[in-house]
Write a protein that holds these residues in place. Sequence first.
Motif, PDB file in Angstrom:
ATOM      1  N   HIS A  22       0.847  -1.200   0.000  1.00  0.00           N
ATOM      2  CA  HIS A  22       0.000   0.000   0.000  1.00  0.00           C
ATOM      3  C   HIS A  22       0.881   1.249   0.000  1.00  0.00           C
ATOM      4  CE1 HIS A  22      -3.697  -2.101   2.030  1.00  0.00           C
ATOM      5  NE2 HIS A  22      -3.025  -2.937   1.285  1.00  0.00           N
ATOM      6  N   VAL A  23       0.517   2.238  -0.810  1.00  0.00           N
ATOM      7  CA  VAL A  23       1.210   3.530  -0.787  1.00  0.00           C
ATOM      8  C   VAL A  23       0.135   4.606  -0.687  1.00  0.00           C
ATOM      9  CG1 VAL A  23       2.706   5.125  -2.055  1.00  0.00           C
ATOM     10  CG2 VAL A  23       3.121   2.657  -2.194  1.00  0.00           C
ATOM     11  N   ARG A  24       0.301   5.528   0.239  1.00  0.00           N
ATOM     12  CA  ARG A  24      -0.708   6.561   0.461  1.00  0.00           C
ATOM     13  C   ARG A  24      -0.092   7.951   0.373  1.00  0.00           C
ATOM     14  NH1 ARG A  24      -4.763   5.686   5.115  1.00  0.00           N
ATOM     15  NH2 ARG A  24      -5.936   6.776   3.488  1.00  0.00           N
ATOM     16  N   TRP A  25      -0.725   8.823  -0.426  1.00  0.00           N
ATOM     17  CA  TRP A  25      -0.341  10.232  -0.495  1.00  0.00           C
ATOM     18  C   TRP A  25      -1.522  11.053   0.057  1.00  0.00           C
ATOM     19  CZ3 TRP A  25       1.324  11.308  -6.302  1.00  0.00           C
ATOM     20  CH2 TRP A  25       2.394  10.462  -6.666  1.00  0.00           C
ATOM     21  N   GLY A  26      -1.230  12.070   0.844  1.00  0.00           N
ATOM     22  CA  GLY A  26      -2.310  12.932   1.322  1.00  0.00           C
ATOM     23  C   GLY A  26      -1.737  14.117   2.062  1.00  0.00           C
ATOM     24  N   GLU A  27      -2.624  15.006   2.487  1.00  0.00           N
ATOM     25  CA  GLU A  27      -2.144  16.161   3.244  1.00  0.00           C
ATOM     26  C   GLU A  27      -1.624  15.694   4.599  1.00  0.00           C
ATOM     27  OE1 GLU A  27      -4.922  19.328   3.424  1.00  0.00           O
ATOM     28  OE2 GLU A  27      -3.549  20.623   4.550  1.00  0.00           O
ATOM     29  N   LYS A  28      -2.401  14.785   5.228  1.00  0.00           N
ATOM     30  CA  LYS A  28      -1.967  14.172   6.485  1.00  0.00           C
ATOM     31  C   LYS A  28      -2.456  12.718   6.434  1.00  0.00           C
ATOM     32  CE  LYS A  28      -1.143  13.310  10.894  1.00  0.00           C
ATOM     33  NZ  LYS A  28       0.232  12.909  11.244  1.00  0.00           N
ATOM     34  N   VAL A  29      -1.556  11.778   6.442  1.00  0.00           N
ATOM     35  CA  VAL A  29      -1.920  10.361   6.363  1.00  0.00           C
ATOM     36  C   VAL A  29      -1.753   9.746   7.747  1.00  0.00           C
ATOM     37  CG1 VAL A  29      -1.399   8.138   5.296  1.00  0.00           C
ATOM     38  CG2 VAL A  29      -1.141  10.239   3.965  1.00  0.00           C
ATOM     39  N   TYR A  30      -2.782   9.101   8.257  1.00  0.00           N
ATOM     40  CA  TYR A  30      -2.654   8.391   9.536  1.00  0.00           C
ATOM     41  C   TYR A  30      -2.245   6.944   9.294  1.00  0.00           C
ATOM     42  CZ  TYR A  30      -4.758  12.323  12.045  1.00  0.00           C
ATOM     43  OH  TYR A  30      -5.000  13.544  12.595  1.00  0.00           O
ATOM     44  N   SER A  31      -3.179   6.143   8.780  1.00  0.00           N
ATOM     45  CA  SER A  31      -2.918   4.705   8.659  1.00  0.00           C
ATOM     46  C   SER A  31      -2.033   4.397   7.462  1.00  0.00           C
ATOM     47  CB  SER A  31      -4.249   3.970   8.493  1.00  0.00           C
ATOM     48  OG  SER A  31      -4.002   2.643   8.089  1.00  0.00           O
TER      49      SER A  31
END
Lengths: 195, 588
Positions: free
Chosen positions: A52-61
């Motif tokens: 899994h790869v997550r991009w965001g302003e603020k990523v928790y999980s």
Amino acid sequence: MRKLDFLMAGVGGQGTILASNILAGAGVELGYDVKTAEVHGMAQRGGSVESHVRWGEKVYSPLVEQGKVDYVIGFEMLEAGRWPMYLHKDSVVLINRYRIPPPAVNLGKATYPPDQEIEAILSGKGSRILWIDATEIAKGLGNPAMVGVVLLGALSRLVGGAEDVWQSVIERQVPAKFVDLNIRAFQEGRSSMSA
Amino acid sequence: MKKLMTGNEAVAYGAYLNGVRVGAAYPGTPSTQIMENFATYPGVFAEWAPNEKVAMDVAIGAAFAGTRSLVSTKHVGLNVAADSLFYAVYTGINAGMIIACADDPGMHSSQNEQDNRNYAKFAKLPMLEPADSEEAKQFAGIALEISETFDTPVIIRFVTRTSHSSSLVEVSPDQVPPPPGEPQPYKRNPEKHVMVPAFARRRHPVVEERIKKLAEYAETLSINRIEPGDDSIGIVAAGSVYQYAREVFPHATFLKLGMVYPLPKNIIRKFASMVKTLVVVEELDPFFEEQIRLMGIEVKGKEIFPMVGEFSPTLVRQCAVAAELINESGAEAEAVATMAVNAAAKLPIRPPILCPGCGHRGMFNVLREAGVLVLGDIGCYTLGVAPPLNALHFTGCMGASIGVAHGVDKGKTKDRFVALLGDSTFFHAGLHPIVDVLYNQGTTTTIIADNRTTGMTGHQHHPGTGYVLQGKPTKFIDIEKVVRGIGYEKVDVCDPYDMDTFRKVLEDHLESREPSVIIALKPCVLQTKEKHTPPRIDPELCTNCGSCLDIGCSPLIQEKDFVRIDPLLCNGCGLCMQVCPMEAIIRD
């Protein structure tokens, strides 16, 4: 800032981990908060690998929630087909047209699902399916191990972000003597999507 | 500047920055990369110990000598090291000591999913749990400070998702560890360091007093923090589970625990009074929940969230919806999704398998043909249990194979049997039971599948490879000499690629009815990069009998009327050529 969640699915040994590291690095370069999750499984090779790869302003999980993945990148057809629960109606599924038969298929005890079955599983919520001959392209470059970077090239066209940002991350993450080959693989993947 | 790091990388970095100079570990998923990364820093000593107990003693000794130390292990490794953990809590340490311990909820690569938070309570020492890589780095510093202030080792607990997830870590090139001090005289203090009963009795009250003081200290620690929000639900959580809960309950009030033992009871009381419903979200055991309930506070936990398996944001949401903690309307296209999910579940699975060219395959093929009961162990060769090999009948924990075989021997069975374990596992926990077999006049034949590496965890060195962690040459400890030195007289070293010879050796050992050892020596082909020209199958000669498929090698693919070999996957080991009755597999 938008969020983008990716799921890479493949078979151990196909290079999903390097590809997810490059994808994560590109996210950082583009100014996102980034998290990744992967499991170093039991065997060195041959098992299902999911990252899994997550991009965001603020990523928790570091793990993406089901129903929230924006892009599935299938390094292998059957492995792409395992994850319909992660899709939403606007997801894009990028599938390398390449089969690695699992043990039960090798033994003649199961059949490898036809393309239409995999499409049916993945398009249930309206997701867009894009096929790419990434392994063929990589072989054309003389190295089937380039498949991950070919896929990233294609993905970069869909996701956006300047080409040189992606290429600078590749330059940093692959061994010096393979940089040129990787850049070519990336560009070929990228141009395959514009067609 | 910020850099992506896994939790494993980050805790190693944090330890290094804070002056840790000795590290010891035995590889174990998901903790392996902690020591691999620590070893890359300048000025540190890092080692692969034969097992976790030795690693723990090494770290304790370094701390006694006045050098900050790190031991890393997976959850079950702490069982092996538990004896040392318990005495170190009594003796205390001199310089700071971190125990980085990674649990494996969901058992991605483990034999159980024990919750090692219980060790903190059991052994009476403080435990911190980071929720991301930045915290992993910072908690290393906090742990060392606590360790030296309170004279105790400190556990930093990870789970697979904090060990193997990457997130951004603040990295400053200017930040360097303090310079090492001059070696000091060893502080000889028998009353504190020699745990004979008379001295140990004096230490126990110290331990009890210390854990009380630590509980008071926990109240002051900023890593235990209340994050204000909507007061209808208050969530208590730590580690990766905190991150999942943050996504599922974006507006709730949170008590985020950085120190998971001992708990800050005053903060918990205050928090409970702030919210209408108090909910603990924790993976595995009800560790917080039980302690909070004992405080007389009403709390929900395991009535909502399972005791079994790994959590995820998906699971936390599903449980929260079922318990009506949140309302979820997102049921659109639910039926379609269910159909697709059911169809996906029916796709053929892809379990981990022995690699093409693996030396274990020939060995298992011979053992299966011989119909031998195989009492196995932990390593790549555990995969011999899977079809079509179906040739392994017991795996419990590291080193259990030989002792269990000896028990089967004494407990009597009609079956012929062997103990089977790997080279790294032999040095880890096989030495004592192999002595027992000889000492107590057993008849067990032990097969040591020697692939000259610790394969399953990703090729780490061990005492039988001739190299240390950093890849530099060292004294090679020869397994054959070890077992002959112990007193075994019947010892054979045999290449498992040569199945005819291996078969003869096995039969000879089983018939002899004396304690014996077969070393099945074949270095891991992924490590040596050994590769031969792939053979091909002549479709004219192939009768499609399936004999080659029975060795379970992935390049052998069943076509309609024959079997073919995928030359890209094939390692060219030639095992399939040995089993083909038609001699249809040919190497050009």
